[in-house]
Design a protein around this motif. Structure first.
Motif, short mmCIF file in Angstrom:
data_model
loop_
_atom_site.label_atom_id
_atom_site.label_comp_id
_atom_site.label_asym_id
_atom_site.label_seq_id
_atom_site.Cartn_x
_atom_site.Cartn_y
_atom_site.Cartn_z
N LYS A 1 55.29 8.78 -39.73
CA LYS A 1 54.42 9.85 -39.27
C LYS A 1 53.00 9.74 -39.81
CE LYS A 1 58.11 13.29 -38.69
NZ LYS A 1 58.59 14.63 -39.08
N GLU B 1 51.60 10.79 -36.56
CA GLU B 1 50.75 11.98 -36.49
C GLU B 1 49.43 11.80 -37.25
OE1 GLU B 1 52.96 15.26 -37.95
OE2 GLU B 1 54.42 15.24 -36.31
N CYS C 1 50.87 6.39 -29.25
CA CYS C 1 51.05 7.47 -30.23
C CYS C 1 50.57 8.79 -29.64
CB CYS C 1 50.32 7.14 -31.53
SG CYS C 1 50.81 5.57 -32.27
N LYS D 1 51.63 11.73 -30.12
CA LYS D 1 51.69 12.88 -31.02
C LYS D 1 50.64 12.82 -32.13
CE LYS D 1 56.57 13.90 -30.25
NZ LYS D 1 57.88 14.20 -30.88
N LYS E 1 47.74 13.53 -34.43
CA LYS E 1 46.98 14.75 -34.67
C LYS E 1 45.78 14.54 -35.58
CE LYS E 1 51.02 17.78 -34.20
NZ LYS E 1 51.86 18.81 -34.85
N CYS F 1 45.81 10.89 -26.71
CA CYS F 1 46.26 11.77 -27.81
C CYS F 1 45.73 13.17 -27.58
CB CYS F 1 45.79 11.21 -29.16
SG CYS F 1 46.27 9.49 -29.44
N GLU G 1 47.02 15.93 -28.42
CA GLU G 1 47.31 16.87 -29.50
C GLU G 1 46.41 16.67 -30.72
OE1 GLU G 1 51.39 16.87 -30.49
OE2 GLU G 1 52.10 17.15 -28.43
#
Length: 1228
Positions: free
Chosen positions: A266, A291, A313, A315, A317, A339, A341
């Motif tokens: 992550k 993330e 990717c 997710k 952030k 991306c 998010e």
């Protein structure tokens, strides 16, 4: 417990322990533990965390803690923390008390309770931890260099439940880490940063042992860990979620193994110079749950790698890209598209990323909450417009060295991102009042604001920001247009302010400090450094109500004395740190609060050289004490350096005078002139000052000393270059080798310079070197001594003195000692008066050792250096003492009486005819608008100058009338003032006077008599090149004798237009013109004006046809520099230097607001007229004194003379028909 103990009788142990765990402070828990023995034992069960400093006796401390606190699950040991631990005495109880008194523990809720002392932790201490804390789950060993594999193996064998292990900076080996992998099967978090003794073997063993549980791994600066270790991690650590790699020997292969083998990853942070797009492509393909991605200093990444991240990717952030020079707009477009998010984006030093990339983020990432842009020169104006429109949830914005982003961008952000809570802007020179005003109008939830070195931001911006009543953090350091008005608005509207940095604000004064004290009771940290107008009076008002203050920085504040420091220490019970010059801390303050006072380390000078116009060294001084320290630091640096051979960058010895002169001539030839180019030109060579591409290299230079043993020349840096007359002064301050190495590295880079915006610029290095400022002060003081250009406060005296007094002054000034018992101090400038009794300007000056009149006085320099900077530490650079010591030095006969202590401001005693001179100088500042909606403003700033020629160490009582009146607003005194005596309308100031002229007190007041000149000024442009104007003024309205106006002149400036002709006749006075102004002389002299008159002046003015303004030439931009620091050329290369100056000015003007290159008032032309005048006879504030009331103890017969004069400061008549600036005031 006495009486009925119902609590202990009713409550079980478990419930009492739970209550203890809910207490949020250690003092509360300590108090509970003292109630009874049961509570003491139960309170010990609630302790779960220990913090230990690595200084003391570890075995004893750990054994004691283990027996008392059985439920400890977290232990932090940091060898960087150092607090003295008392030596354990012989008796057990005394030992226990000493140990417990130095222990500060944590409760179950993890609150920070304190620190415990222990020795440099060893293997024995590790064994004690394992024996005493079998339930240990988290262990942090920070820089515990004495811990080895033996201790780690012992601990791992006993702490089977260990889940988190931090070994940062510990020199453990493979055997110890392998034991952790074998025994601690629940290990989840492992930090191996700076563990230089580890190899691939231990990482493989660890992965085999704890691969199923390991979730977080950090590896940095482990030179022996390679791709083989990463392969083992990828194969066995399937649950890995967080990976941080900073290793130069890990390549694509290692990162690919981790990406393909750890699908649950992550968070990935990489700083691997040998990793390319191939590795990022693997991450984007395999790590679909990623993330957080941080990429630092990659020279081989391109847009291809980030395209793979954006594609795979989804997710993601949090994205950080730093110093990735080959990433461009396409990379950010791919991230924005894929991306959705994304919530956090930081772009640092990626010079190919521009406006298009950021616009794509704004269009496609609506959830963005944090955005940071650092050193992004290609991101231009309107780049943030899309962010403002599309990212409505943005809460944090940081902009640093983004020179193309301007007010329009900030306005769009403010209008679109109304939830903004944090805004940090630094060195963005296109951002001014307009953008910040928009932030204040729309972002009412703002809590954190920083505007460092934003030169165009002024009071208007802060007045708007004051609408954000939730503001808690404010940093306006270096915003030189901000003054009292802006800070007063903040103080009145933002009561939650807890941190305030107002350093380097030259216009900030005591009024703002008083308002902050009244309106910001929650203020905890304040930085006042380099605020020259803040005095002890302002500090007194500040600390009176800000009792929560914990930190105060106030270095280089000449108005703050030892009294101000004492007030801060005594009035703030929670104060933890006061940063100040050492000379401003009195012995009493040092005794009371030594633990909270930090001294500014600016006081180390290695050497001083003075060269004449022929580039020959005529004077030099080296400080062996400082040199010994420098050689020791260099030796230590060489021993710990992995590469060795620091001679190319660190010069451990000082050159001889001949070597320095030769190197100086060589630099002058290489740089084209004495100062140098200051910016990179075609003649610049790699490693030279101009290669750095920064104008500061014209004042802070480096020279290369020839290496007789062969190899590279040795660099001597930083040398402060100051020119005065025909002399060049070089001052070498003490710096650390790392600063010198950083400069050497900078000189050899192809991309250095502020124009490129790299992070490691020379400004970054110099900001970490406060010794630079001290060296500049020394250089300027020496320059003033060389040519005798030392100014003291002017003391105006009355009618002609007696023959004895005049003879004493003159003989003392020229150094004739035979007339009196010994040579007296140099007579400082003293103004005599005309026989009419009205003070006029005139001076009696000393026969200084000026250039050209006599050779350089080396004895005077040696005396000054010995007394002002002993052992290379500058202590006293005051001008009166410099003058006195230069001519007279010290004498063994100058001994004070045995019962008196000689103060620092009086280095020796005066001998000769005695007298005291007092002079009140007041300056009137005014802004007259003649408008109903804008009130006029007028204020008076005054000072009382004194010269006391008195023998011995007497005390002088000086009564003042009007000191306690309501119109005296701000008051500060010289350090020599002792005790004030309060009275109904007068106050007696008692002081022990220093030598020479000095400022006894300063004050600010309102003008009780009204403006001395009032009326209006109108200017109307009837065409593009022609204007009609009208003055209607009244002078001295309401003023009576003895007040008299000696002269009065009104000037209409037109700096951007050339006056061709004018037509008009004033009712009084005469008119003259220049190319850029019209001057009306109303009162020209004679007996002066003693009654009220009315003056009118209608007229017309004709200008030359309008032409666009060109960039300032070298003469306009550097006129002030040439006046004092002019280059004295000897190689006939002046023409070349003029072209360089023009190029430098043109380059600087790109980043500077035009108001910084012109007169600020004329930013909008034809807006004002300026009045100059002088009034004598009395003060306008009502400040006065009766010379007959002055008393001296011990009593002596000394005549006392008192005079006053009032002059105009910025006395402005704003055009009634034009635009004018004004400050909004609260309506009552």
């Amino acid at each position: 417990m006495r009486g009925n103990d119902r609590i202990n009788a009713c409550l079980p142990d478990e419930l009492i322990v739970e209550v203890f765990r809910l207490l949020d402070s250690k003092p509360s828990r300590d108090a509970c533990s003292l109630v009874c023995k049961r509570w003491l034992s139960l309170e010990r069960l609630s302790r779960t965390t220990l913090r230990i400093c690595a200084t003391g006796s570890p075995d004893f401390v750990v054994d004691l803690l283990a027996r008392r606190f059985r439920n400890v699950r977290t232990v932090h040991i940091d060898e960087r923390l150092s607090i003295s631990f008392p030596t354990p005495p012989g008796r057990r109880r005394a030992t226990d008390i000493a140990a417990v008194s130095s222990v500060r523990l944590h409760s179950a809720n993890g609150s920070d309770d304190g620190v415990l002392d222990s020795n440099s932790l060893s293997d024995a201490g590790m064994t004690a931890i394992g024996d005493g804390f079998p339930k240990l789950e988290k262990l942090s060993l920070i820089w515990c260099s004495s811990v080895s594999s033996i201790g780690l193996t012992s601990l791992a064998d006993k702490c089977k439940l260990l889940k988190s292990l931090d070994l940062q900076g510990c020199y453990v080996g493979d055997q110890g880490l392998a034991a952790v992998g074998k025994c601690c099967k629940q290990l989840e978090d492992l930090n191996l940063r700076f563990c230089e003794g580890l190899t691939d073997v231990c990482v493989v063993e660890l992965a085999l042992g704890v691969g199923n549980s390991l979730k977080s791994l950090g590896i940095a600066a482990c030179a022996k860990i390679t791709d083989a270790a990463m392969e083992a991690v990828g194969v066995h650590c399937k649950s890995l979620e967080n990976l941080s790699l900073d290793a130069e020997f890990i390549h694509n292969k290692g990162v690919v193994f981790v990406a393909q083998g750890c699908p649950a990853l992550k968070s990935l942070k990489l700083q691997c110079i040998n990793v390319t797009d191939e590795a990022l492509t693997a991450v984007g393909t395999s790590c679909l749950l990623l993330e957080v991605l941080a990429l630092y200093s990659f020279q081989k990444f391109t847009d291809k790698g980030l395209r793979a991240i954006g594609k795979g990717c989804k997710k993601l952030k949090n994205l950080i890209v730093s110093d990735c020079f080959f990433l461009g707009d396409n990379a950010l477009e791919s991230i924005a598209t894929g991306c959705k998010e994304l919530t956090h984006l930081e772009v640092n030093g990626c010079h190919n990323i521009g406006t298009l990339g950021l616009e794509s983020i704004g269009k496609s990432c609506p959830r963005l909450t944090e955005l940071a842009l650092l050193y992004c020169q290609r991101i231009g104006n309107f780049a943030l417009s899309e962010v403002g429109r599309g990212c409505q949830f943005l809460q944090s914005l940081r902009l640093e060295d983004c020179s193309s982003i301007g007010d329009e961008d900030i306005c769009n952000i403010a209008k679109g991102c109304r939830n903004l809570k944090k805004l940090h802007i630094s060195r963005c020179f296109e951002i001014g009042n307009k953008g910040v005003v928009a932030v204040g109008d729309y972002c009412r939830s703002l809590t954190d604001l920083s505007l460092q070195f934003c030169y165009r931001v002024g009071d208007q911006a802060l007045i708007a920001v004051a609408q954000c009543s939730s503001l808690q953090y404010l940093n306006v350091s270096g915003c030189h247009q901000i003054g009292d008005a802006g800070l007063i608005a903040i103080a009145r509207s933002c009561p939650q302010i807890s941190y305030l940095d107002v350093s380097i604000l030259q216009n900030l004064g005591d009024m703002a400090m008083a308002e902050l004290g009244e309106g910001c009771p929650n203020l905890k940290d304040i930085v006042l450094s380099h605020c020259r107008q803040v005095t002890d009076v302002g500090i007194n008002h500040l600390v009176k109500n800000c009792t929560m203050l914990t930190s105060c920085h106030m270095v280089y504040c000449p108005g703050i004395t030892s009294d101000g420091v004492a007030m801060v220490v005594s009035s703030c019970p929670y104060i933890k740190k006061v940063l100040v010059e050492k000379c401003k801390v009195s012995p009493r303050t040092k005794r009371r609060a030594a633990s909270v006072i930090s001294y500014l380390c600016v006081d180390l000078i290695r050497a001083i050289w003075i060269l004449n116009s022929l580039d020959a060294v005529v004077f030099s001084r080296r400080f062996p004490v400082v040199e010994k320290r420098w050689r020791g630091v260099c030796k230590s640096e060489n021993e710990i350096s992995a590469e060795g051979g620091l001679n190319s960058s660190v010069f451990p010895l000082l050159p001889s005078d001949s070597e320095l002169a030769a190197a100086f001539v060589d630099r002058k030839r290489r740089e084209g002139s004495l100062r140098g180019f200051g910016v990179r030109v075609s003649q610049s060579a790699e490693g030279s000052d101009s290669w750095v591409d920064d104008p500061i290299t014209r004042h802070i230079i480096g020279i290369y000393i020839s290496n007789e043993e062969g190899g590279d020349d040795n660099l001597l840096w930083p040398l402060i270059l100051h020119t005065k007359g025909h002399y060049c002064i070089l001052v070498l301050p003490m710096v650390e080798p790392r600063h010198l190495k950083a400069f050497v590295k900078l000189c050899n880079r192809s991309d250095c310079g502020n124009a490129v915006g790299v992070e490691d610029s020379i400004s970054t290095i110099l900001l970490d070197l406060p010794s630079i400022t001290g060296a500049f002060m020394v250089a300027h003081a020496i320059g003033d001594i060389i040519i005798g250009d030392v100014a003291e406060p002017e003391v105006v005296v009355s009618a002609s003195p007696s023959v004895g007094g005049l003879l004493d002054s003159l003989t003392g000034s020229i150094g004739i000692s035979s007339i009196s018992s010994r040579a007296k101090p140099v007579a400082a400038p003293v103004a005599s008066s005309t026989p009419s009794g009205i003070a006029a300007t005139g001076t009696v000056t000393s026969d200084a050792l000026k250039t050209g009149s006599r050779p350089l006085d080396k004895d005077a320099l040696r005396t000054f250096i010995s007394s002002s900077m002993p052992f290379g530490t500058p202590l006293d650079l005051s001008f009166p003492n410099i003058l006195s010591i230069r001519v007279n030095g010290f004498s063994s006969s100058d001994l004070p009486p045995a019962d008196l202590k000689q103060p620092a401001w009086k280095p020796y005693l005066y001998k000769g005819r005695q007298r005291i001179l007092f002079s009140v100088h007041e300056t009137v500042q005014a802004a007259l608008y003649d408008r109903d909606e804008i009130p006029d403003s007028i204020s008076i700033s005054g000072q009382i100058n004194c010269r006391a020629e008195l023998e011995g160490l007497p005390d002088v009582t000086f009564p003042l009338i009007g000191l306690n009146a309501d119109h005296i607003e701000v008051l500060s005194f010289h350090p020599c003032v002792q005790v004030p005596e309060q009275g109904a309308d007068k106050q007696a100031v008692i002081f022990s006077p220093p030598l020479g002229n000095f400022v006894l007190m300063r004050y600010q007041a309102v003008c009780g008599l009204g403006p001395p000149i009032k009326g209006f000024y109108q200017l109307s442009m009837v065409s593009e090149d022609k204007g009609d104007f009208l003055f209607k003024l009244r002078l001295m309205d309401g003023y009576k004798s003895p007040l008299a106006m000696e002269f009065c002149t009104v000037t209409m400036p037109f700096p951007t237009r050339r006056v061709v002709s004018f037509d008009g006749t004033p009712s009084v006075g005469m008119v003259s013109t220049t190319d850029h102004s019209v001057e009306w002389k109303i009162v020209t002299g004679g007996r002066g004006l003693t009654k009220s008159i009315e003056a009118t002046f209608p007229g017309k003015v004709q200008f030359a046809p309008w032409k666009p303004q060109k960039s300032p030439t070298s003469s306009s931009a550097f006129g002030s520099i040439a006046d004092e620091d002019s280059d004295i050329e000897t190689d006939g290369n002046n023409n070349n230097m003029v072209n360089v100056d023009e190029f430098l000015t043109e380059k600087m003007s790109k980043d500077l607001h035009p108001a910084d290159l012109e007169e600020p008032f004329c930013w909008h032309a034809y807006n004002y007229a300026k009045v100059s005048f002088k009034i004598v006879g009395a003060s306008l504030s009502g400040m006065s004194s009766d010379p007959k009331s002055v008393s001296i103890y011990p009593t002596v017969k000394a005549p006392v003379e008192f005079s006053t004069q009032v002059t105009s400061g910025d006395y402005i008549l704003w055009n009634t028909l034009g635009r004018c600036p004004s400050v909004a005031v609260a309506k009552v």
